[in-house]
Design a protein around this motif. Sequence first.
Motif, short mmCIF file in Angstrom:
data_model
loop_
_atom_site.label_atom_id
_atom_site.label_comp_id
_atom_site.label_asym_id
_atom_site.label_seq_id
_atom_site.Cartn_x
_atom_site.Cartn_y
_atom_site.Cartn_z
N PHE A 101 0.83 -1.20 0.00
CA PHE A 101 0.00 0.00 0.00
C PHE A 101 0.87 1.25 0.00
CE2 PHE A 101 1.00 -1.10 4.28
CZ PHE A 101 0.98 0.05 5.05
N TRP A 102 0.22 2.35 -0.34
CA TRP A 102 0.87 3.67 -0.39
C TRP A 102 0.87 4.30 0.99
CZ3 TRP A 102 -1.33 8.61 0.47
CH2 TRP A 102 -0.58 9.71 0.03
N ILE A 103 1.99 4.95 1.36
CA ILE A 103 2.07 5.72 2.60
C ILE A 103 2.52 7.13 2.25
CG2 ILE A 103 3.02 5.87 4.93
CD1 ILE A 103 3.58 2.92 4.86
N ALA A 107 7.29 10.14 8.28
CA ALA A 107 6.85 10.08 9.67
C ALA A 107 5.81 8.99 9.87
CB ALA A 107 6.31 11.43 10.12
N GLN A 108 4.84 8.93 8.97
CA GLN A 108 3.80 7.89 9.09
C GLN A 108 4.39 6.50 8.89
OE1 GLN A 108 2.40 10.46 6.32
NE2 GLN A 108 0.28 10.57 7.00
N THR A 109 5.36 6.40 7.98
CA THR A 109 5.99 5.11 7.73
C THR A 109 6.71 4.61 8.98
OG1 THR A 109 6.30 5.70 5.41
CG2 THR A 109 7.60 3.85 6.24
N ARG A 110 7.46 5.50 9.62
CA ARG A 110 8.19 5.09 10.82
C ARG A 110 7.23 4.75 11.96
NH1 ARG A 110 11.27 9.06 8.58
NH2 ARG A 110 10.39 10.71 9.89
N GLN A 111 6.12 5.48 12.08
CA GLN A 111 5.13 5.16 13.11
C GLN A 111 4.55 3.77 12.89
OE1 GLN A 111 2.31 8.40 12.94
NE2 GLN A 111 3.35 9.56 14.54
N LYS A 297 21.00 29.29 -3.49
CA LYS A 297 20.02 29.58 -4.55
C LYS A 297 19.24 28.33 -4.92
CE LYS A 297 19.80 31.63 -9.18
NZ LYS A 297 20.60 32.18 -10.32
N GLU A 298 17.93 28.50 -5.10
CA GLU A 298 16.99 27.43 -5.47
C GLU A 298 16.85 26.35 -4.40
OE1 GLU A 298 17.03 25.96 -9.50
OE2 GLU A 298 17.83 27.85 -10.27
N SER A 299 17.15 26.71 -3.15
CA SER A 299 16.87 25.79 -2.05
C SER A 299 15.36 25.66 -1.89
CB SER A 299 17.48 26.31 -0.74
OG SER A 299 18.87 26.33 -0.81
N THR A 300 14.90 24.48 -1.66
CA THR A 300 13.46 24.29 -1.49
C THR A 300 13.21 23.06 -0.62
OG1 THR A 300 11.33 24.10 -2.66
CG2 THR A 300 13.19 22.90 -3.59
N VAL A 301 11.96 22.75 -0.47
CA VAL A 301 11.53 21.63 0.36
C VAL A 301 10.78 20.65 -0.53
CG1 VAL A 301 10.00 20.96 2.25
CG2 VAL A 301 11.38 23.02 2.44
N GLY A 302 10.96 19.39 -0.27
CA GLY A 302 10.25 18.39 -1.04
C GLY A 302 9.96 17.17 -0.22
N GLY A 303 9.28 16.28 -0.82
CA GLY A 303 8.93 15.06 -0.10
C GLY A 303 8.76 13.92 -1.07
N THR A 304 8.56 12.78 -0.51
CA THR A 304 8.28 11.60 -1.31
C THR A 304 7.37 10.70 -0.52
OG1 THR A 304 9.26 9.70 -2.44
CG2 THR A 304 10.36 10.43 -0.45
N SER A 305 6.54 9.99 -1.21
CA SER A 305 5.72 8.96 -0.58
C SER A 305 6.37 7.62 -0.87
CB SER A 305 4.30 9.01 -1.13
OG SER A 305 4.33 8.90 -2.54
N CYS A 306 5.79 6.55 -0.36
CA CYS A 306 6.40 5.25 -0.62
C CYS A 306 5.34 4.18 -0.78
CB CYS A 306 7.36 4.86 0.51
SG CYS A 306 6.55 4.33 2.04
N PHE A 307 5.75 3.06 -1.33
CA PHE A 307 4.97 1.83 -1.31
C PHE A 307 5.64 0.90 -0.31
CE2 PHE A 307 3.45 2.32 -5.99
CZ PHE A 307 2.48 3.21 -5.58
N ASP A 378 12.69 12.12 12.82
CA ASP A 378 12.29 11.64 14.14
C ASP A 378 10.98 10.86 14.05
OD1 ASP A 378 10.79 12.07 16.89
OD2 ASP A 378 12.91 12.43 17.28
N SER A 379 10.87 9.78 14.80
CA SER A 379 9.66 8.94 14.73
C SER A 379 8.42 9.67 15.22
CB SER A 379 9.86 7.66 15.55
OG SER A 379 10.12 7.96 16.90
N ASN A 380 8.61 10.72 16.01
CA ASN A 380 7.48 11.51 16.52
C ASN A 380 7.16 12.72 15.64
OD1 ASN A 380 7.13 9.93 18.84
ND2 ASN A 380 8.68 11.07 19.96
N TYR A 381 7.79 12.82 14.48
CA TYR A 381 7.71 14.09 13.75
C TYR A 381 6.30 14.45 13.32
CZ TYR A 381 9.70 18.09 11.44
OH TYR A 381 10.03 19.39 11.12
#
Length: 420
Positions: A101-103, A107-111, A297-307, A378-381
């Motif tokens: 399944f998709w997560i 943080a949710q994955t570690r929980q 320059k061009e610093s940003t924030v990103g994320g990824t989901s997982c299976f 952090d697992s509590n993030y």
Amino acid sequence: MKIRKFISILMIMLMVFSLAACKNNTKETSTSDGKSDSKSDDVVTINFYEHSDNETIAKALVDAYNAQSKNVKVKLSIIANDDYDDKTKVMLSGGADIDCFWIRGGAQTRQLAETGALLSLNDLNKENNVDITSYGDMGQAFVDNGNTYGLCTSKSCWLLWYNKDLFDAAGISYPVNLTWEDFTQLAKSLTKDDKYGCVVPNWTMNLGATAVGEYLTDENLTKTKEYAKYQERWYVTDKSSPSIEDMTGSFDINSFFAEGNTYMMINGDWTFLNFPDSKPGFTWCAAPLPIFDDATKESTVGGTSCFSVSAKSKHPKEAYDFIKFCCYSDAGASIYAQNSTVPAFPSDAALDIYKQKVTVPGAEYVFSAKVSLEQGLDSNYEELNTAFKEELNDSLVGNATLDQAFKNYEQRRDEINSKK
């Protein structure tokens, strides 16, 4: 009576023999482990769950995998995005038949991993020559205590979006490579004549700080406080963005920006995929996320989901083979790219497809951006992030000062961390 009883018994026996005959004539039957009992190739059914926002891509991945797989077939189930996290947690704790399944995030994955709901992929990764460092820093989002619990799907980054037509009409230079101070002053100056200078969502309320590597677990939240002061100016003082109250309920940032009365929007690169559905009547473009003065320059924030694979999956190797196809192959990566989404797996073929699909000016910034993970490791993030948003929102609607909000958050952070 004896004759009637004999006839009844005879009828029951005939029914049993009839059912047995039907069963023997069936090409495939289900066993307790989900495999086929037919004399032809055994077929394993994998139950895969995804959220509704990703339905198109999920269907394409499943169809492509099933087309090239003889002995494993994936069954897709879609859950509405707003209900997805809660429903999957309940299903996993209740022993539902979930193989993979998709997560949503690390943080949710570690929980989930710490509750024993997920299968460690370490051995399977080794057996299949899967190296998570191929994902860059993104791959670490799904590691806990040395165990990998997910393979990265797509990756994202936050950008600044602007209405080119409004900027052209105002005779103002396009907002490329701004600092947060530049952005804030520009948004204020443009807020007039029933138009907003910007719209900034309150989903990620420490966005500017995480772009320079400061997280809610840090003792000194200097950049987080600085970014909070900018939010106070946008939402409260300058009123250059819709307020926190305005953005509650069914507020849709893309639909709001599509109305054509807002100069700039802060949002992620998923806008390339979703924004056209809002049918904007103007030319829209992307630019790098604003940064602090001392940031790269061009610093940003990103994320990824997982299976991920459920720890209770009856077919962990088959489930893993499917998520590897999706997350660690040119074929899977190309499906993401075909749907205007950047795959986490570094595939030149997929990136060529993406560049052909996404022709919006500024799309190139997705590739040149210096991306920091949106959430800490952090697992509590996830819990810390919720606490921070609640306290800062409380301040931005006038129920507390910023100093009080940060003091309250730090107290809650200590309480959350003490539960470890």
